[in-house]
Design a protein around this motif. Structure first.
Motif, mmCIF file in Angstrom:
data_model
loop_
_atom_site.group_PDB
_atom_site.id
_atom_site.type_symbol
_atom_site.label_atom_id
_atom_site.label_comp_id
_atom_site.label_asym_id
_atom_site.label_seq_id
_atom_site.Cartn_x
_atom_site.Cartn_y
_atom_site.Cartn_z
ATOM 1 N N GLN A 1 0.862 -1.168 0.000
ATOM 2 C CA GLN A 1 0.000 0.000 0.000
ATOM 3 C C GLN A 1 0.908 1.230 0.000
ATOM 4 O O GLN A 1 1.522 1.536 1.022
ATOM 5 C CB GLN A 1 -0.927 0.015 1.217
ATOM 6 C CG GLN A 1 -1.870 -1.181 1.277
ATOM 7 C CD GLN A 1 -2.856 -1.084 2.420
ATOM 8 O OE1 GLN A 1 -3.723 -0.225 2.455
ATOM 9 N NE2 GLN A 1 -2.720 -1.994 3.377
ATOM 10 N N ARG A 2 0.956 1.908 -1.123
ATOM 11 C CA ARG A 2 1.839 3.073 -1.210
ATOM 12 C C ARG A 2 1.122 4.278 -0.599
ATOM 13 O O ARG A 2 0.609 5.170 -1.272
ATOM 14 C CB ARG A 2 2.240 3.331 -2.661
ATOM 15 C CG ARG A 2 3.155 2.238 -3.221
ATOM 16 C CD ARG A 2 3.762 2.624 -4.566
ATOM 17 N NE ARG A 2 2.757 2.761 -5.618
ATOM 18 C CZ ARG A 2 2.290 1.746 -6.345
ATOM 19 N NH1 ARG A 2 2.737 0.501 -6.120
ATOM 20 N NH2 ARG A 2 1.397 1.945 -7.291
ATOM 21 N N THR A 3 1.093 4.249 0.723
ATOM 22 C CA THR A 3 0.458 5.319 1.489
ATOM 23 C C THR A 3 1.233 5.459 2.791
ATOM 24 O O THR A 3 2.063 4.615 3.128
ATOM 25 C CB THR A 3 -1.022 4.990 1.756
ATOM 26 O OG1 THR A 3 -1.650 6.107 2.382
ATOM 27 C CG2 THR A 3 -1.171 3.775 2.642
ATOM 28 N N ASP A 4 0.975 6.524 3.512
ATOM 29 C CA ASP A 4 1.716 6.767 4.749
ATOM 30 C C ASP A 4 0.833 7.545 5.707
ATOM 31 O O ASP A 4 0.047 8.392 5.286
ATOM 32 C CB ASP A 4 2.996 7.549 4.459
ATOM 33 C CG ASP A 4 3.898 7.627 5.674
ATOM 34 O OD1 ASP A 4 3.821 8.643 6.393
ATOM 35 O OD2 ASP A 4 4.657 6.683 5.910
ATOM 36 N N TRP A 5 0.975 7.263 6.997
ATOM 37 C CA TRP A 5 0.118 7.918 7.981
ATOM 38 C C TRP A 5 0.709 9.230 8.492
ATOM 39 O O TRP A 5 0.069 9.936 9.275
ATOM 40 C CB TRP A 5 -0.126 6.969 9.154
ATOM 41 C CG TRP A 5 1.133 6.573 9.878
ATOM 42 C CD1 TRP A 5 2.079 5.699 9.444
ATOM 43 C CD2 TRP A 5 1.572 7.041 11.145
ATOM 44 N NE1 TRP A 5 3.095 5.587 10.364
ATOM 45 C CE2 TRP A 5 2.805 6.399 11.431
ATOM 46 C CE3 TRP A 5 1.051 7.924 12.084
ATOM 47 C CZ2 TRP A 5 3.514 6.635 12.599
ATOM 48 C CZ3 TRP A 5 1.752 8.160 13.260
ATOM 49 C CH2 TRP A 5 2.974 7.511 13.502
ATOM 50 N N PHE B 1 -8.526 4.067 -0.926
ATOM 51 C CA PHE B 1 -7.708 3.605 -2.042
ATOM 52 C C PHE B 1 -6.550 2.768 -1.517
ATOM 53 O O PHE B 1 -6.147 2.885 -0.353
ATOM 54 C CB PHE B 1 -7.137 4.787 -2.826
ATOM 55 C CG PHE B 1 -8.172 5.723 -3.393
ATOM 56 C CD1 PHE B 1 -8.753 5.483 -4.622
ATOM 57 C CD2 PHE B 1 -8.561 6.846 -2.678
ATOM 58 C CE1 PHE B 1 -9.704 6.347 -5.149
ATOM 59 C CE2 PHE B 1 -9.515 7.724 -3.182
ATOM 60 C CZ PHE B 1 -10.086 7.474 -4.427
ATOM 61 N N LEU B 2 -5.983 1.965 -2.400
ATOM 62 C CA LEU B 2 -4.801 1.182 -2.058
ATOM 63 C C LEU B 2 -3.553 2.064 -2.063
ATOM 64 O O LEU B 2 -2.759 2.044 -1.123
ATOM 65 C CB LEU B 2 -4.649 0.033 -3.051
ATOM 66 C CG LEU B 2 -3.661 -1.075 -2.694
ATOM 67 C CD1 LEU B 2 -4.086 -1.799 -1.418
ATOM 68 C CD2 LEU B 2 -3.548 -2.070 -3.852
ATOM 69 N N HIS B 3 -3.395 2.841 -3.110
ATOM 70 C CA HIS B 3 -2.256 3.755 -3.257
ATOM 71 C C HIS B 3 -2.828 5.170 -3.406
ATOM 72 O O HIS B 3 -3.162 5.603 -4.512
ATOM 73 C CB HIS B 3 -1.417 3.394 -4.485
ATOM 74 C CG HIS B 3 -1.046 1.948 -4.578
ATOM 75 N ND1 HIS B 3 -0.377 1.284 -3.574
ATOM 76 C CD2 HIS B 3 -1.256 1.031 -5.564
ATOM 77 C CE1 HIS B 3 -0.192 0.026 -3.935
ATOM 78 N NE2 HIS B 3 -0.706 -0.146 -5.132
ATOM 79 N N PHE B 4 -2.954 5.873 -2.308
ATOM 80 C CA PHE B 4 -3.760 7.093 -2.286
ATOM 81 C C PHE B 4 -3.314 8.142 -3.295
ATOM 82 O O PHE B 4 -4.125 8.643 -4.082
ATOM 83 C CB PHE B 4 -3.765 7.692 -0.877
ATOM 84 C CG PHE B 4 -4.887 7.189 -0.020
ATOM 85 C CD1 PHE B 4 -6.046 7.918 0.119
ATOM 86 C CD2 PHE B 4 -4.786 5.969 0.630
ATOM 87 C CE1 PHE B 4 -7.101 7.461 0.915
ATOM 88 C CE2 PHE B 4 -5.817 5.502 1.426
ATOM 89 C CZ PHE B 4 -6.980 6.247 1.566
ATOM 90 N N GLN B 5 -2.059 8.531 -3.242
ATOM 91 C CA GLN B 5 -1.612 9.646 -4.077
ATOM 92 C C GLN B 5 -1.870 9.364 -5.562
ATOM 93 O O GLN B 5 -2.486 10.170 -6.265
ATOM 94 C CB GLN B 5 -0.123 9.910 -3.831
ATOM 95 C CG GLN B 5 0.448 11.101 -4.588
ATOM 96 C CD GLN B 5 -0.063 12.432 -4.055
ATOM 97 O OE1 GLN B 5 -0.249 12.603 -2.859
ATOM 98 N NE2 GLN B 5 -0.285 13.386 -4.940
#
Length: 384
Positions: free
Chosen positions: A29-33, A340-344
């Motif tokens: 998951q290409r995302t970050d908190w 989404f899986l990869h938000f950006q």
């Protein structure tokens, strides 16, 4: 025959201010908190068709979410990093006093030019309350408290000397200054509230501006719209509630690619975390008097996206997703809340490829005869 042109469907996204992404799976998951990622994401979202963002509320590690940023402070940071985005901070009655929250929202509203909103969450995670030494109420009592909480917020925001006498809250001649900003079309900052249970639907109709639905298929969503609208009518608020629906979007160039992504998400599910979450939330749902609480009938696969987002079936090509989105609008949706899986990357893909088709299909829907449009169950025109 004259008729009011339906408002365009609005869009919100889940703020990933909680670690682990929006699916409980080991898939990439290409995302970050963190804040830097989320600041850029918020700016991308408001430039790709998103009007709202919802900050999640977690206070301690649970079910794959090991770290979390507090929702109200994070929401304010995102408001100050954007120009148009409305940010909804999720809050828990029982952990917030409504007068204190009313003051926070008023300040955030002034700092952001009138873009602050709240989502009143009655609570499902007993461990957070007990760990903090707070009492854990039974399901319907939590919703009774939430109803009073919302009534107090509205009273404080709209009255010069607020008074309220309830079972959970009592306010005596409380005068909030400054009040939230006077925004055209909005009597006060927007109040969201969600759930699936009978108590949640009753609250939605009686006191909320927006009713959030967990992921639902067409018939399940239509049932909620009908019931909440009936509660609103019974309370003398006919047409006062707008409807938001949760969905996890997997938009790909081909349906096969989108379905393969879904298959991989579920195949790589963190089984222990999903089962732990399932046990906690289905106990909460089963505690309702009619066994119709949140997640009461969710399967393991549903709960890999922890708000039943797969059920909305926003999965496939941009054309296929647009068809479903517009059908939900026809059934009464005013807003879709997306994960989404990869938000950006996927927020940008949505703005470039999905949203233009949705707008085209909305125009086609609007061009139909008034008789066809009367089949829908629309909410009122959303505030500007």
């Amino acid at each position: 025959m004259s008729r009011t042109r339906p408002a365009p469907l609005k869009f919100a996204y889940w703020v990933p201010n909680v670690s682990g992404g929006l699916v409980t799976s080991t898939i990439e998951q290409r995302t970050d908190w963190g804040y830097d990622y989320n600041r850029k994401l918020a700016q991308t979202a408001e430039n790709n068709g998103f009007e709202y963002a919802l900050s999640q509320v977690r206070y301690m590690a649970s079910y794959g979410a090991d770290h979390q940023h507090e929702s109200t402070s994070f929401s304010l940071a995102l408001l100050l990093a954007t120009e148009r985005l409305k940010v909804i901070a999720a809050v828990h009655p029982g952990l917030w006093q409504p007068g204190v929250l009313a003051k926070w929202v008023a300040t955030a509203d002034h700092l952001s030019g009138g873009r602050a909103a709240v989502n009143v969450v009655s609570g499902w995670f007993k461990g957070e309350f007990t760990a903090l030494g707070e009492p854990w109420l039974e399901h319907d009592e939590r919703y009774r408290r939430s109803e009073e909480f919302i009534r107090v917020l509205r009273e404080i925001w709209t009255s010069d000397n607020a008074n309220f006498q309830g079972d959970f809250y009592r306010i005596h001649d409380f005068d909030l200054k400054p009040k939230p900003l006077d925004v055209p079309g909005r009597p006060h900052p927007e109040i969201f509230q969600g759930g699936n249970s009978t108590a949640a639907r009753r609250n939605g109709g009686r006191v909320s501006d927006w009713y959030f639905s967990n992921g639902k298929d067409f018939d399940g969503f239509s049932e909620q719209v009908t019931e909440v609208n009936q509660h609103a009518e019974d309370a003398g608020r006919a047409g006062a509630v707008r409807f938001a629906l949760n969905g996890f979007m997997i938009a790909r160039d081909s349906e096969r690619e989108a379905r393969e992504t879904l298959r991989e998400i579920i195949a790589k599910a963190n089984s222990d975390a999903v089962e732990g979450f399932r046990s906690a939330v289905q106990q909460a749902g089963a505690s309702t008097s009619d066994k119709r609480g949140m997640w009461a009938d969710s399967t393991f696969e549903d709960l890999v996206q922890y708000n039943d987002g797969f059920r909305t079936q926003l999965i496939g090509t941009p054309e296929q997703i647009a068809d479903r989105a517009v059908e939900y609008k026809r059934r009464g949706a005013n807003l879709l809340l997306l994960g989404f899986l990869h938000f950006q990357e996927e927020v940008e893909y949505f703005g470039r490829h999905v949203l233009p088709i949705i707008r085209e299909k909305e125009a086609e829907l609007d061009a139909r005869s008034p008789e066809a449009l009367l089949q829908s169950v629309p909410g009122p025109t959303p505030a500007a």
